[in-house]
Design a protein around this motif. Structure first.
Motif, mmCIF file in Angstrom:
data_model
loop_
_atom_site.group_PDB
_atom_site.id
_atom_site.type_symbol
_atom_site.label_atom_id
_atom_site.label_comp_id
_atom_site.label_asym_id
_atom_site.label_seq_id
_atom_site.Cartn_x
_atom_site.Cartn_y
_atom_site.Cartn_z
ATOM 1 N N ILE A 232 0.849 -1.187 0.000
ATOM 2 C CA ILE A 232 0.000 0.000 0.000
ATOM 3 C C ILE A 232 0.888 1.241 0.000
ATOM 4 C CG2 ILE A 232 -1.975 -1.108 1.109
ATOM 5 C CD1 ILE A 232 -1.036 -0.082 3.776
ATOM 6 N N SER A 233 0.293 2.403 -0.157
ATOM 7 C CA SER A 233 1.078 3.629 -0.251
ATOM 8 C C SER A 233 1.507 4.102 1.139
ATOM 9 C CB SER A 233 0.254 4.737 -0.920
ATOM 10 O OG SER A 233 -0.791 5.165 -0.060
ATOM 11 N N PRO A 234 2.628 4.841 1.230
ATOM 12 C CA PRO A 234 3.034 5.429 2.515
ATOM 13 C C PRO A 234 1.943 6.320 3.102
ATOM 14 C CG PRO A 234 4.852 5.526 0.959
ATOM 15 C CD PRO A 234 3.640 5.072 0.179
ATOM 16 N N ARG A 235 1.198 7.001 2.238
ATOM 17 C CA ARG A 235 0.105 7.863 2.718
ATOM 18 C C ARG A 235 -0.957 7.034 3.440
ATOM 19 N NH1 ARG A 235 -2.142 12.849 1.553
ATOM 20 N NH2 ARG A 235 -4.422 12.950 1.706
ATOM 21 N N THR A 236 -1.281 5.843 2.878
ATOM 22 C CA THR A 236 -2.268 4.973 3.520
ATOM 23 C C THR A 236 -1.749 4.459 4.853
ATOM 24 O OG1 THR A 236 -3.146 4.304 1.358
ATOM 25 C CG2 THR A 236 -3.638 2.883 3.233
ATOM 26 N N VAL A 237 -0.476 4.080 4.891
ATOM 27 C CA VAL A 237 0.118 3.641 6.155
ATOM 28 C C VAL A 237 0.044 4.764 7.179
ATOM 29 C CG1 VAL A 237 2.269 2.981 7.295
ATOM 30 C CG2 VAL A 237 1.647 1.931 5.124
ATOM 31 N N HIS A 238 0.348 5.983 6.751
ATOM 32 C CA HIS A 238 0.309 7.126 7.668
ATOM 33 C C HIS A 238 -1.088 7.290 8.268
ATOM 34 C CE1 HIS A 238 1.499 10.975 9.383
ATOM 35 N NE2 HIS A 238 0.420 11.522 8.840
ATOM 36 N N LYS A 239 -2.118 7.106 7.446
ATOM 37 C CA LYS A 239 -3.493 7.206 7.948
ATOM 38 C C LYS A 239 -3.772 6.108 8.971
ATOM 39 C CE LYS A 239 -5.210 10.760 5.824
ATOM 40 N NZ LYS A 239 -5.671 11.949 6.609
ATOM 41 N N HIS A 240 -3.313 4.887 8.691
ATOM 42 C CA HIS A 240 -3.506 3.792 9.641
ATOM 43 C C HIS A 240 -2.802 4.101 10.967
ATOM 44 C CE1 HIS A 240 -5.645 1.248 6.952
ATOM 45 N NE2 HIS A 240 -4.622 0.954 6.162
ATOM 46 N N VAL A 241 -1.593 4.633 10.887
ATOM 47 C CA VAL A 241 -0.848 4.976 12.104
ATOM 48 C C VAL A 241 -1.588 6.042 12.885
ATOM 49 C CG1 VAL A 241 1.293 5.993 12.976
ATOM 50 C CG2 VAL A 241 1.394 4.280 11.162
ATOM 51 N N GLU A 242 -2.104 7.032 12.197
ATOM 52 C CA GLU A 242 -2.886 8.084 12.866
ATOM 53 C C GLU A 242 -4.079 7.492 13.593
ATOM 54 O OE1 GLU A 242 -3.967 10.925 9.872
ATOM 55 O OE2 GLU A 242 -2.242 12.213 10.308
ATOM 56 N N HIS A 243 -4.769 6.566 12.961
ATOM 57 C CA HIS A 243 -5.936 5.940 13.587
ATOM 58 C C HIS A 243 -5.526 5.123 14.814
ATOM 59 C CE1 HIS A 243 -8.110 6.108 9.431
ATOM 60 N NE2 HIS A 243 -8.128 7.267 10.052
ATOM 61 N N VAL A 244 -4.400 4.409 14.709
ATOM 62 C CA VAL A 244 -3.900 3.634 15.842
ATOM 63 C C VAL A 244 -3.614 4.572 17.020
ATOM 64 C CG1 VAL A 244 -1.963 2.262 16.699
ATOM 65 C CG2 VAL A 244 -2.980 1.739 14.477
ATOM 66 N N TYR A 245 -2.915 5.661 16.755
ATOM 67 C CA TYR A 245 -2.592 6.606 17.812
ATOM 68 C C TYR A 245 -3.863 7.178 18.453
ATOM 69 C CZ TYR A 245 2.305 6.790 16.191
ATOM 70 O OH TYR A 245 3.603 6.494 15.852
ATOM 71 N N ALA A 246 -4.826 7.534 17.607
ATOM 72 C CA ALA A 246 -6.066 8.131 18.127
ATOM 73 C C ALA A 246 -6.821 7.142 19.013
ATOM 74 C CB ALA A 246 -6.943 8.587 16.962
ATOM 75 N N LYS A 247 -6.899 5.887 18.593
ATOM 76 C CA LYS A 247 -7.648 4.902 19.365
ATOM 77 C C LYS A 247 -6.944 4.541 20.670
ATOM 78 C CE LYS A 247 -10.039 3.031 15.341
ATOM 79 N NZ LYS A 247 -10.299 1.880 14.439
ATOM 80 N N LEU A 248 -5.616 4.660 20.661
ATOM 81 C CA LEU A 248 -4.870 4.393 21.893
ATOM 82 C C LEU A 248 -4.691 5.649 22.734
ATOM 83 C CD1 LEU A 248 -2.087 2.013 20.473
ATOM 84 C CD2 LEU A 248 -4.053 1.363 21.882
ATOM 85 N N GLY A 249 -5.060 6.808 22.193
ATOM 86 C CA GLY A 249 -4.953 8.058 22.932
ATOM 87 C C GLY A 249 -3.521 8.518 23.131
ATOM 88 N N VAL A 250 -2.675 8.319 22.121
ATOM 89 C CA VAL A 250 -1.256 8.681 22.216
ATOM 90 C C VAL A 250 -0.850 9.482 20.989
ATOM 91 C CG1 VAL A 250 -0.714 6.645 23.602
ATOM 92 C CG2 VAL A 250 -0.506 6.539 21.108
#
Length: 272
Positions: A232-250
């Motif tokens: 997948i694209s780096p942009r898509t990975v970045h979005k996934h990372v953002e979602h992970v951070y948001a759901k973990l509150g970090v």
């Protein structure tokens, strides 16, 4: 020949199928479902899942009437070795990972004698025309879908179609591999099967793809490396990372890993 519009419809159908698979917490690759979809897409009469690892070989024939091909193919390859097959010879020597038909293997790799010996085995079985779609290729492993038919060879459009689908297949396989490592890490550290971690991940609201990204973050992967690994694209990975951070509150990788361990989404580090 399938029209451009028809090709787009076939690609979109497969994209939808693989998107559904990526949204599921799969522990095994859904071989039959994916292979049958590819068979229908290019009008093949036979489909098989071909796996070679070192001296170990697993031929998972999925379509009707493929048993005779399995038996003859296994006997032939056992007698002559994987290098007797034009496609296996091509992938072993070229370093290529793209889909290809047996007839398109260059003469420098598979000469007339090799092609004729191959044809003598597979033509009576009705699968002279073969198209390989690699899912995982390495020095020690060959994992691919093999599509076969007897009449005309697969067209350039057929090869292009499976080439567009191939990165998605690789992405699904690698997500499943990463999920296995995640589950195994719980078992190694906690002495459990890791099943309780599924509940923890669901409680946080992590999707299977986000859990995969979190596991790779915990292993120290860069976002660029994750993008290449998952297809997948780096942009898509970045979005996934953002979602992970948001759901973990970090707000960063280290805190994400620490928080995931506190919540039992990732296993606690083993004491040294």
């Amino acid at each position: 020949m399938v029209s451009d519009a028809g090709t787009e419809r076939l690609v979109l159908r497969c994209v939808d199928l693989l998107a559904e698979l990526l949204a599921q917490p799969l522990d095994r690759f859904p071989v039959q479902e994916v292979a049958e979809h590819l068979r229908e897409s290019v009008g093949a009469s036979m489909v098989a899942w071909n796996y070679v690892s070192g001296h170990r070989r697993r031929l998972g024939y999925l379509s009707e009437g493929a048993e005779s091909f399995r038996d003859a193919g296994e006997a032939w390859l056992q007698a002559h070795g994987p290098g007797a097959h034009p496609l296996l010879r091509w992938y072993a020597t070229s370093g290529s990972t793209v889909p290809l038909t047996a007839a398109r293997v260059p003469n420098a790799i598979a000469d007339r004698r090799c092609q004729e010996a191959f044809a003598a085995v597979v033509e009576p079985l009705g699968v002279l025309r073969q198209l390989s779609v690699p899912v995982s290729l390495s020095v020690h492993e060959h994992d691919a879908v093999v599509l076969g038919r007897d009449d005309v060879d697969f067209s350039d459009a057929d090869v292009e179609l499976v080439a567009r689908i191939q990165p998605l297949l690789v992405g699904v396989r690698r997500q499943i591999e990463t999920r296995r490592r995640w589950a195994d890490s719980h078992g190694r550290v906690d002495g459990e099967d890791g099943s309780g971690a599924d509940d923890a991940a669901r409680a946080v609201g992590l999707t299977p793809r986000e859990l995969c990204v979190l596991q790779l973050l915990s292993e120290g992967w860069t976002q660029h490396a994750m993008a290449h690994h998952l297809g997948i694209s780096p942009r898509t990975v970045h979005k996934h990372v953002e979602h992970v951070y948001a759901k973990l509150g970090v707000g960063d990788r280290l805190l994400a890993v620490m928080r995931a361990r506190d919540l039992s989404v990732l296993p606690q580090q083993r004491e040294r």
